[in-house]
Design an enzyme around this catalytic site. Structure first.
Site, PDB file in Angstrom:
ATOM      1  N   GLU A   1       7.906  -3.988  -6.530  1.00  0.00           N
ATOM      2  CA  GLU A   1       7.400  -2.908  -5.677  1.00  0.00           C
ATOM      3  C   GLU A   1       8.492  -1.941  -5.238  1.00  0.00           C
ATOM      4  O   GLU A   1       8.255  -0.739  -5.122  1.00  0.00           O
ATOM      5  CB  GLU A   1       6.675  -3.474  -4.452  1.00  0.00           C
TER       6      GLU A   1
ATOM      7  N   HIS B   1      -3.878  -9.847   2.279  1.00  0.00           N
ATOM      8  CA  HIS B   1      -4.490  -8.890   1.344  1.00  0.00           C
ATOM      9  C   HIS B   1      -5.585  -8.072   2.024  1.00  0.00           C
ATOM     10  O   HIS B   1      -6.477  -7.556   1.352  1.00  0.00           O
ATOM     11  CB  HIS B   1      -5.113  -9.609   0.129  1.00  0.00           C
TER      12      HIS B   1
END
Lengths: 325, 325
Positions: free
Chosen positions: A60, A129
Site C-alpha cells: 500500500e 474492514h
C-alpha cells in the site's frame, strides 16, 4: 441514462476519463482482470491494457507513493486502497507526501491524484474492514475528501476528482455498491465542495453522508407523515466543506441533526456542529444533535453491527427531540 | 561511461561546491542565520555529487538527507543560492521559506525531500512509472541512507520497480552509522547491496569516498535503466566527519566518537583524494585547482549576500500554496 449501482457508476467514470486523457491510469491490488476485491474496476484492464491498469502486490505504501510520484510528474493516477482500514499501513505517503508536497515546495508541484477506497459497515466485515475514517482525512490540510451517496453523484464527483490538480480521497460506502440509481451516459462533473439538498424541508436540517443519506431520506419521508418537514443535506465533500449551504439551511430551519457512520467522538459531525455553533448560534432553536456510531470498533455479529450503524429509529428519535427543543 | 577531461573537471568543481556550501551551511547555522537543523554532508559528499553530475536535467533525483541534498543539488546543477536561502527561511528560498530543510527544484528533477526517512522509495517508483510512460529515456535516481534500508517502504519500492522494470537507480549512501547506532549493529548483512538479489537486480558496492568510482557505478546503472533493463542498486561505502545533526554530540551508542577517530577518517577525505588523483594523472595543475577553489569561494560569498538580503515571507502567504486552483 441508465440504472446502475455506485460501483458501476465509478467504473463508468474511470472508463470515460481514461478514454479522454491518456495520463489517467489505475493502480492497486487486483484491480486488473478481477476488477478489484469488489469488482469495481472490472473490464478496464481488458479495455485499456496492462500499462493503464496496473496490478500491484500488497504494497500500500508503494501504491500511494507511486501515485504521488507519478502525479508530481504530470500523470493522473487513480490508486485503489482495497479498504480504508488499510490506510494505517501507508498513511505517511498520503499525509506527509501527497498532501504536503505542493505546500512544502512553495506551490511548485501539483499532485493530481485520486485515492479511491471503500468504507463503512453493514456487510459483516468486522473491525478491520468496515471503518468510517472520514475525519482522519478531513484533518489533513492539502487533501480533498469526497464522499458520494448516490451513483449519480459518484460519477460526477469522481470525474471532478480525476481532473482536480490536488490529491483527492474518494470514499465509497460499500453498502451503496448495491443501490441502483439513474446515471446519464455522458461525462459530467459535480463541483467538489458543493453540497446537495437531497430533500427540501422547513423544520429540521439533517446533514448526512454516505449510506446515512438514504436513511435520512427514509426518516424525512416518515416524518412528513407526522407533519415534520425535514431538509436533507448531503455535503458530498467533507473537505472542502460547503459551510455556506449548511448555514443557509440551518438559518431557515433553526434545527440541526447530523448523521454519520463514523464514531461520534471527534467525527466529521463535530466539525459541522462547531461551525454552526460559531456562525449560526443565534438561529438555533434547539441544541444540535449528532446521530453516529458508538465509540467502539465495528463489531461482527449482525445483531451488534446493526446496533453500531445509526438506525432509522435513532435518527427519528433525534428529529423528534430537536422538534421538542 | 568514459570520462573526458572536461567531465573530470566538472566533477571536481561540483565536489568542491558541495564541500564549500556544506561548510558554509555549518557556519551559517552557528551564526544563527540558518534557522533550520543541519545534517552536514562533510566527508560524505562523493555519492551525491558522483551520482548526479552526469545525469540529464530531466532525470529525477530524490536527495538523501546528509547535507540536505547540497551534494545532489550541486551535482544536478540546481540553484544552490535559493536552496540555501530556503534554509534561512527567506522568501527568496526555492520554496519561499515554507519548507526549509526539504528544499526542491522541479526544474532540475528534484521533486521530493522526505522528512520521514524511507518515504523516498515509493515516490521514486512513481517517477520511474512516469519516466517509463514518457519514453524519453529519463531515469529516477533515489539516494537513501543505510538506515533507510530498514524501512518496509524499501522492500515495497524495490520490488515494484524491479517487477515493472522501471528506470530507477537506487543509491545507498552507507556511512556506517545510523543516527547514533552503527550499522553493523542494525543489520545482519555486511552489504546493503546484497539485498538487491531479493529483487533480481544487480547490486554493487563501490568506494563512496572515490567520486569517480561512484560516478562510474551509478552511470553504468543509469545507462542500463535507460535501455529499459530495469533498476539496480549501488551501495557507496562512505563516511561522515560530523555528528548526525549539527549542535549535538557525535554519539556512538552512549559514547561520543573520539576526535582521533575522526582524524583517522579524514585521511579518506573525498575532496583531498580526488585532488591528489587529478594532480597525479596530470588532469589539473595545483594552480588550476586553486583557481576553481577560489571561484567557488567567491560563489559562496555571493550566496551569503543573497541569503542575507532576502526578505522574510509575509504572513499573508501562509495558506497560498496549499491547493492548486
Amino acid at each position: 441514462m441508465a440504472s446502475m449501482n455506485m460501483g458501476m457508476a465509478v467504473n463508468n467514470a474511470l472508463a470515460l476519463e481514461m478514454e479522454r486523457d491518456p495520463n489517467v491510469f489505475l493502480l492497486g491490488e487486483d484491480v486488473g482482470l478481477p476488477g478489484g476485491v469488489l469488482g469495481v474496476t472490472a473490464g478496464l484492464q481488458a479495455r485499456f491494457g496492462e500499462k493503464r491498469v496496473l496490478d500491484t502486490p500488497i504494497s500500500e505504501s508503494a501504491i500511494i507513493g507511486a501515485a504521488v510520484g507519478a502525479a508530481a510528474c504530470g500523470l493522473r493516477p487513480v490508486a485503489e486502497l482495497m479498504f480504508v482500514d488499510f490506510i494505517g499501513v501507508c498513511l505517511d505517503q498520503l499525509f506527509n507526501q501527497a498532501a504536503k508536497m505542493r505546500y512544502m515546495f512553495g506551490g511548485k508541484a501539483k499532485i493530481p491524484m485520486v485515492l479511491r477506497t471503500c468504507c463503512g459497515a453493514g456487510i459483516g466485515a468486522a473491525a478491520q474492514h468496515s471503518q468510517s475514517l472520514e475525519a482522519w482525512f478531513m484533518h489533513i490540510p492539502g487533501l480533498k475528501v469526497v464522499m458520494p451517496s448516490t451513483p449519480y453523484d459518484a460519477k460526477g464527483l469522481l470525474i471532478s476528482a480525476i481532473r482536480d490538480d490536488n490529491p483527492v480521497v474518494f470514499l465509497e460506502n460499500k453498502v451503496l455498491y448495491q443501490i441502483e440509481g439513474e446515471v446519464p451516459d455522458e461525462p459530467y462533473t459535480i463541483p467538489i465542495g458543493e453540497a446537495d439538498i437531497k430533500r427540501e424541508g422547513g423544520d429540521v436540517t439533517m446533514v448526512a453522508t454516505g449510506q446515512m443519506v438514504m436513511r435520512a431520506l427514509a426518516v424525512a419521508e416518515k416524518m412528513a407523515g407526522e407533519g415534520v418537514s425535514v431538509e436533507v443535506l448531503d455535503p458530498r465533500s467533507l473537505s472542502p466543506l460547503d459551510e455556506e449551504a449548511i448555514l443557509k439551511s440551518v438559518k431557515k430551519t433553526h434545527r440541526l441533526v447530523i448523521v454519520h457512520e463514523e464514531v461520534k467522538f471527534a467525527g466529521s459531525g463535530a466539525e459541522i456542529a462547531a461551525t454552526v455553533a460559531e456562525k449560526a448560534f443565534d438561529y438555533l432553536d434547539a441544541p444540535v444533535l449528532r446521530v453516529a456510531a458508538p465509540f467502539c470498533p465495528v463489531p461482527f455479529s449482525s445483531k451488534l453491527e446493526a446496533e453500531f450503524v445509526p438506525s432509522e429509529e435513532k435518527i427519528t428519535g433525534a428529529v423528534k427531540t430537536v422538534m421538542e427543543g | 561511461m568514459r570520462f573526458k577531461k572536461k567531465d573530470l573537471v566538472r566533477l571536481y568543481r561540483n565536489l568542491v561546491r558541495a564541500r564549500k556550501f556544506d561548510q558554509a551551511a555549518i557556519r551559517l547555522l552557528g551564526e544563527g542565520k540558518f534557522t533550520s537543523f543541519f545534517h552536514a554532508a562533510y566527508g560524505g559528499e562523493a555519492p551525491g555529487v558522483g551520482g548526479t553530475t552526469f545525469l540529464r536535467q530531466d532525470d529525477y533525483i530524490y536527495a538523501h538527507h546528509r547535507g540536505h541534498g547540497i551534494p545532489h543539488a550541486a551535482g544536478k546543477g540546481a540553484d544552490l543560492f535559493s536552496f540555501m536561502a530556503e534554509h534561512c527561511g527567506k522568501i527568496t528560498g526555492s520554496c519561499k521559506g515554507i519548507t526549509g530543510f526539504h528544499a526542491c527544484d522541479p526544474e532540475y528533477g528534484m521533486l521530493g525531500a522526505g522528512g520521514t526517512i524511507g518515504s523516498a522509495f515509493p515516490v521514486s517508483v512513481g517517477w520511474g512509472l512516469a519516466a517509463q510512460k514518457a519514453g524519453k529515456g529519463q531515469v529516477a535516481v533515489c539516494f537513501f541512507g543505510d538506515s533507510s534500508a530498514g524501512r518496509g517502504t524499501m522492500h515495497e519500492g524495490m520490488n515494484m520497480a524491479a517487477n515493472w522494470r522501471l528506470p530507477v537507480v537506487w543509491v545507498c549512501e552507507n556511512n556506517g552509522m545510523g543516527q547514533f547506532v552503527p550499522i553493523k549493529d542494525a543489520y545482519p548483512l555486511e552489504d546493503i547491496a546484497s539485498m538487491a538479489a531479493a529483487y533480481g537486480m544487480p547490486g554493487v558496492v563501490v568506494d563512496g569516498q572515490d567520486v569517480v568510482a561512484v560516478a562510474e557505478a551509478v552511470m553504468a546503472a543509469v545507462e542500463r535503466a535507460r535501455k529499459g533493463k530495469g533498476p539496480s542498486l549501488v551501495e557507496c561505502k562512505c563516511l561522515r566527519f560530523r555528528p548526525h545533526v549539527e549542535g549535538a554530540p557525535d554519539w556512538v551508542h552512549a559514547e561520543v566518537r573520539p576526535a582521533e577517530e575522526i582524524e583517522r577518517l579524514k585521511k579518506r577525505d573525498p575532496v583531498t583524494l580526488y585532488r591528489k588523483k587529478l594532480l597525479k594523472q596530470g588532469i589539473l595543475t595545483e594552480k588550476e585547482l586553486e583557481k576553481i577553489d577560489g571561484e567557488i569561494d567567491a560563489e559562496v560569498q555571493e550566496m551569503e549576500r543573497f541569503c542575507e538580503t532576502g526578505a522574510y515571507p509575509d504572513p499573508s502567504i501562509l495558506q497560498n500554496a496549499l491547493y492548486a486552483d
